[in-house]
Design an enzyme around this catalytic site. Sequence first.
Site, mmCIF file in Angstrom:
data_model
loop_
_atom_site.group_PDB
_atom_site.id
_atom_site.type_symbol
_atom_site.label_atom_id
_atom_site.label_comp_id
_atom_site.label_asym_id
_atom_site.label_seq_id
_atom_site.Cartn_x
_atom_site.Cartn_y
_atom_site.Cartn_z
ATOM 1 N N ARG A 1 0.805 -1.226 0.000
ATOM 2 C CA ARG A 1 0.000 0.000 0.000
ATOM 3 C C ARG A 1 0.834 1.270 0.000
ATOM 4 O O ARG A 1 0.295 2.356 -0.235
ATOM 5 C CB ARG A 1 -0.979 0.016 1.188
ATOM 6 C CG ARG A 1 -0.332 0.110 2.547
ATOM 7 C CD ARG A 1 -1.383 0.209 3.652
ATOM 8 N NE ARG A 1 -0.787 0.266 4.977
ATOM 9 C CZ ARG A 1 -1.467 0.515 6.085
ATOM 10 N NH1 ARG A 1 -2.772 0.715 6.032
ATOM 11 N NH2 ARG A 1 -0.861 0.551 7.253
ATOM 12 N N HIS B 1 -8.650 -3.437 2.158
ATOM 13 C CA HIS B 1 -9.023 -2.775 3.419
ATOM 14 C C HIS B 1 -10.055 -1.684 3.113
ATOM 15 O O HIS B 1 -9.815 -0.485 3.339
ATOM 16 C CB HIS B 1 -7.754 -2.179 4.036
ATOM 17 C CG HIS B 1 -7.838 -1.910 5.498
ATOM 18 N ND1 HIS B 1 -8.770 -1.061 6.056
ATOM 19 C CD2 HIS B 1 -7.086 -2.367 6.537
ATOM 20 C CE1 HIS B 1 -8.585 -0.999 7.365
ATOM 21 N NE2 HIS B 1 -7.559 -1.791 7.682
ATOM 22 N N GLU C 1 -13.695 -5.643 5.110
ATOM 23 C CA GLU C 1 -12.471 -5.966 4.383
ATOM 24 C C GLU C 1 -12.343 -7.446 4.061
ATOM 25 O O GLU C 1 -12.059 -8.248 4.958
ATOM 26 C CB GLU C 1 -11.257 -5.602 5.249
ATOM 27 C CG GLU C 1 -11.318 -4.275 5.938
ATOM 28 C CD GLU C 1 -10.327 -4.184 7.102
ATOM 29 O OE1 GLU C 1 -9.257 -4.811 7.052
ATOM 30 O OE2 GLU C 1 -10.647 -3.504 8.083
HETATM 31 O O1 TA6 Z 1 -8.113 -4.166 9.452
HETATM 32 C C1 TA6 Z 1 -8.334 -3.713 10.752
HETATM 33 C C2 TA6 Z 1 -7.059 -3.118 11.268
HETATM 34 O O2 TA6 Z 1 -6.023 -4.067 11.186
HETATM 35 C C3 TA6 Z 1 -7.265 -2.596 12.681
HETATM 36 O O3 TA6 Z 1 -6.678 -3.433 13.645
HETATM 37 C C4 TA6 Z 1 -6.751 -1.183 12.673
HETATM 38 O O4 TA6 Z 1 -5.580 -0.954 13.292
HETATM 39 C C5 TA6 Z 1 -6.788 -0.843 11.196
HETATM 40 O O5 TA6 Z 1 -6.656 -2.021 10.471
HETATM 41 C C6 TA6 Z 1 -5.908 0.253 10.669
HETATM 42 O O6 TA6 Z 1 -4.612 -0.135 10.430
HETATM 43 P P1 TA6 Z 1 -3.554 0.887 9.858
HETATM 44 O O7 TA6 Z 1 -2.260 0.155 9.747
HETATM 45 O O8 TA6 Z 1 -4.081 1.331 8.522
HETATM 46 O O9 TA6 Z 1 -3.498 2.037 10.834
#
Ligand code: TA6
Length: 294
Positions: free
Chosen positions: A95, A165, A269
């Site tokens: 990403r 995501h 997601e």
């Molecule tokens: O997909 C859910 C998650 O893993 C949460 O635990 C939360 O931390 C979110 O993603 C955001 O992650 P990031 O690395 O984008 O801050």
Amino acid sequence: MIERLNQTFALPNSLVFVRDSNNFAKVCLTSGAAHGAEILVQGAQVSSWTGPNREELLFMSSKAVFQRGKPVRGGIPIIFPQFGKGDLPSHGFARTSMWEIKETKMLSEGEPSITFKLEDTHATRDMWAHQFVLEYTVSLSDRLRTSLKVVNCGTTPFFFYAGFHTYFRIADINRTEIRGLHEVTYMDALRTRNYGVQNADPLTIEEHTDRIYLNAPDTVRLLDRLMGREYTVTKQNIKDLVVWNPWENGSKAFADLGAHEYLSFVCVEPAIVNQKITLGPREKYECGQELSYR
Ligand code: TA6
């Protein structure tokens, strides 16, 4: 760069590259039925998806950081090769990497598509010592489809996690329902991955929620009752489905998220989280998601 990309890949009235106000290169897709999508070249990250009335369907944080190599909070970040936290940067490096454009084409009349490519580099091998090619295709009709292909180009097996995501834009989390997860077992990421079963149907979010629904059904629906809009999420060749909203207390941990913006999004997601995928040399894996709404 933009000029060169347009010379090689632009599709009349359907696909054009631009540089946005953050100085990020992105590609804008327009479908025959006037839906729109924008994808940042960094991360091959869908940053916008709009309907014919220009209504935005994906959430982008008002505090999102647009800096080379930093994750952007909103749209559809790609998760690869790690889900969440671990040895690599959170959710992996795909990403935050600059992707190449492989090809663009009209899949059918009014349905443009673009395929991005990411290969291992010195920087990725320093973090993750494997040779790979990723291909990520986004196509737009009255639906938005994203698909990811992972190829092992090395001589030894590797394993990975991956996913989409997706940040859905909603009018009010308090008036949002997720249908299709009834009786599905989940791991609760907030409680050291305790297991639970989804008893309430539909699922409503009333607090900080971070759950990995295991072997979830391939289709779930997200109902924004205030807007009267229903999104359908269909996943392909992906077992799990993550539902995340940080709520007010959890939002404090994210400098790139406004204090009250948790009200305006939920992440649903499709992701490979619980069981890693192992690929031998020259093997490939493909997965995808399809988003629609009415
Ligand atoms: O997909 C859910 C998650 O893993 C949460 O635990 C939360 O931390 C979110 O993603 C955001 O992650 P990031 O690395 O984008 O801050």
